[in-house]
Write a protein that holds these residues in place. Structure first.
Motif, mmCIF file in Angstrom:
data_model
loop_
_atom_site.group_PDB
_atom_site.id
_atom_site.type_symbol
_atom_site.label_atom_id
_atom_site.label_comp_id
_atom_site.label_asym_id
_atom_site.label_seq_id
_atom_site.Cartn_x
_atom_site.Cartn_y
_atom_site.Cartn_z
ATOM 1 N N THR A 23 77.764 50.812 55.399
ATOM 2 C CA THR A 23 78.011 51.591 54.194
ATOM 3 C C THR A 23 77.461 50.843 52.986
ATOM 4 N N TYR A 24 77.238 51.584 51.919
ATOM 5 C CA TYR A 24 76.756 50.987 50.682
ATOM 6 C C TYR A 24 77.900 50.913 49.690
ATOM 7 N N ASN A 25 78.164 49.719 49.175
ATOM 8 C CA ASN A 25 79.192 49.518 48.167
ATOM 9 C C ASN A 25 78.492 49.432 46.820
ATOM 10 N N ALA A 26 78.532 50.503 46.042
ATOM 11 C CA ALA A 26 77.821 50.570 44.766
ATOM 12 C C ALA A 26 78.373 49.571 43.752
ATOM 13 N N ALA A 27 79.678 49.341 43.771
ATOM 14 C CA ALA A 27 80.284 48.408 42.816
ATOM 15 C C ALA A 27 79.742 46.992 43.009
ATOM 16 N N ARG A 28 79.508 46.611 44.235
ATOM 17 C CA ARG A 28 78.991 45.274 44.548
ATOM 18 C C ARG A 28 77.490 45.281 44.814
ATOM 19 N N ASN A 29 76.888 46.483 44.859
ATOM 20 C CA ASN A 29 75.458 46.631 45.128
ATOM 21 C C ASN A 29 75.069 45.927 46.431
ATOM 22 N N VAL A 30 75.768 46.290 47.508
ATOM 23 C CA VAL A 30 75.551 45.622 48.782
ATOM 24 C C VAL A 30 75.849 46.595 49.922
ATOM 25 N N PHE A 31 75.119 46.443 51.016
ATOM 26 C CA PHE A 31 75.420 47.167 52.247
ATOM 27 C C PHE A 31 76.424 46.327 53.025
ATOM 28 N N LEU A 32 77.435 46.976 53.608
ATOM 29 C CA LEU A 32 78.473 46.268 54.349
ATOM 30 C C LEU A 32 78.603 46.828 55.752
ATOM 31 N N SER A 33 78.755 45.926 56.730
ATOM 32 C CA SER A 33 79.039 46.366 58.094
ATOM 33 C C SER A 33 80.539 46.626 58.200
ATOM 34 N N ASN A 42 91.888 37.231 60.303
ATOM 35 C CA ASN A 42 90.772 37.215 59.350
ATOM 36 C C ASN A 42 89.821 38.354 59.659
ATOM 37 N N MET A 43 89.281 38.951 58.619
ATOM 38 C CA MET A 43 88.303 40.034 58.759
ATOM 39 C C MET A 43 86.909 39.434 58.625
ATOM 40 N N TYR A 44 86.011 39.745 59.564
ATOM 41 C CA TYR A 44 84.630 39.254 59.543
ATOM 42 C C TYR A 44 83.677 40.432 59.433
ATOM 43 N N TYR A 45 82.696 40.305 58.555
ATOM 44 C CA TYR A 45 81.733 41.382 58.350
ATOM 45 C C TYR A 45 80.440 40.815 57.793
ATOM 46 N N LYS A 46 79.445 41.670 57.697
ATOM 47 C CA LYS A 46 78.138 41.291 57.171
ATOM 48 C C LYS A 46 77.905 42.027 55.855
ATOM 49 N N ALA A 47 77.324 41.319 54.894
ATOM 50 C CA ALA A 47 76.934 41.920 53.616
ATOM 51 C C ALA A 47 75.422 41.749 53.506
ATOM 52 N N ILE A 48 74.730 42.815 53.159
ATOM 53 C CA ILE A 48 73.263 42.819 53.204
ATOM 54 C C ILE A 48 72.708 43.304 51.871
ATOM 55 N N ARG A 49 71.756 42.555 51.362
ATOM 56 C CA ARG A 49 70.996 42.975 50.184
ATOM 57 C C ARG A 49 69.541 42.992 50.588
ATOM 58 N N LEU A 50 68.806 43.995 50.086
ATOM 59 C CA LEU A 50 67.423 44.109 50.512
ATOM 60 C C LEU A 50 66.506 44.608 49.419
ATOM 61 N N SER A 51 65.253 44.257 49.580
ATOM 62 C CA SER A 51 64.180 44.792 48.741
ATOM 63 C C SER A 51 63.107 45.265 49.715
ATOM 64 N N ASN A 52 61.949 45.612 49.194
ATOM 65 C CA ASN A 52 60.891 46.050 50.105
ATOM 66 C C ASN A 52 60.200 44.874 50.801
ATOM 67 N N ARG A 53 60.590 43.616 50.477
ATOM 68 C CA ARG A 53 59.967 42.458 51.104
ATOM 69 C C ARG A 53 60.937 41.471 51.724
ATOM 70 N N LEU A 54 62.182 41.491 51.307
ATOM 71 C CA LEU A 54 63.130 40.461 51.726
ATOM 72 C C LEU A 54 64.501 41.067 51.986
ATOM 73 N N THR A 142 66.343 41.555 45.511
ATOM 74 C CA THR A 142 67.313 42.129 46.465
ATOM 75 C C THR A 142 68.615 42.484 45.786
ATOM 76 N N GLN A 143 68.849 41.943 44.604
ATOM 77 C CA GLN A 143 70.107 42.181 43.904
ATOM 78 C C GLN A 143 70.055 43.364 42.954
ATOM 79 N N ARG A 144 68.867 43.935 42.788
ATOM 80 C CA ARG A 144 68.753 45.117 41.926
ATOM 81 C C ARG A 144 69.356 46.322 42.628
ATOM 82 N N LYS A 145 69.927 47.196 41.874
ATOM 83 C CA LYS A 145 70.556 48.405 42.430
ATOM 84 C C LYS A 145 69.555 49.194 43.263
ATOM 85 N N GLN A 146 69.944 49.539 44.473
ATOM 86 C CA GLN A 146 69.116 50.308 45.382
ATOM 87 C C GLN A 146 69.421 51.807 45.287
ATOM 88 N N LEU A 147 70.631 52.116 44.892
ATOM 89 C CA LEU A 147 71.079 53.502 44.818
ATOM 90 C C LEU A 147 71.654 53.790 43.444
#
Length: 148
Positions: A23-33, A42-54, A142-147
């Motif tokens: 899912t995409y978390n707009a408040a944090r500007n990150v994709f989350l598993s 403990n809760m374990y998850y992945k947070a992903i930031r992306l651009s067209n190169r990285l 990668t930290q710029r808003k994607q959506l």
């Protein structure tokens, strides 16, 4: 709600997450598993930031008091597939409380190290300042808003 094209791209870029809900978390500007909960609670998850190169991929844990950073992976994106170019792990007695600034700076250092190695292999030279500036700009991309 996530843009369908971005959902398709993230699914393609992360075969290791195949079948996981992202899912995409707009408040944090990150994709989350979706993540999972350990026997210790403990809760374990992945947070992903992306651009067209990285792609910057954080392995995170949410404990009783803190969110902690277990690792960072950097993937170079060639438009068709992601290739792992750097990774660093913390954990056990060496765990790190998650801090956005620390994670960003570590990502920049990791990318800079990878690029230094690539330049060395090619026998090319770029100033340390120019290389650091380029790595910073790629991570910040990668930290710029994607959506919207």
């Amino acid at each position: 709600m996530m843009n369908t094209a971005l959902q398709a791209i993230t699914n393609n870029m992360f075969p290791c997450m195949s079948g996981e809900q992202v899912t995409y978390n707009a408040a944090r500007n990150v994709f989350l598993s979706q993540g999972y909960t350990s026997a210790a609670g403990n809760m374990y998850y992945k947070a992903i930031r992306l651009s067209n190169r990285l792609v910057v991929y954080y392995d995170l844990g949410q404990g009783y008091i803190h969110t902690f950073l277990n690792g960072i992976k950097l993937f170079a994106w060639d438009g068709q597939k992601a290739q792992l170019v750097a990774q660093k792990y913390w954990g056990g007695d060496n765990w790190r409380k998650f801090d956005e600034y620390f994670a960003k700076e570590q990502s920049i250092l990791m990318l800079k190290g990878f690029l230094e190695g690539q330049l060395k292999l090619q026998g090319a030279h770029v100033s340390n300042q120019e290389l650091a500036c380029f790595a910073r700009s790629m991570v910040e991309e990668t930290q710029r808003k994607q959506l919207a």
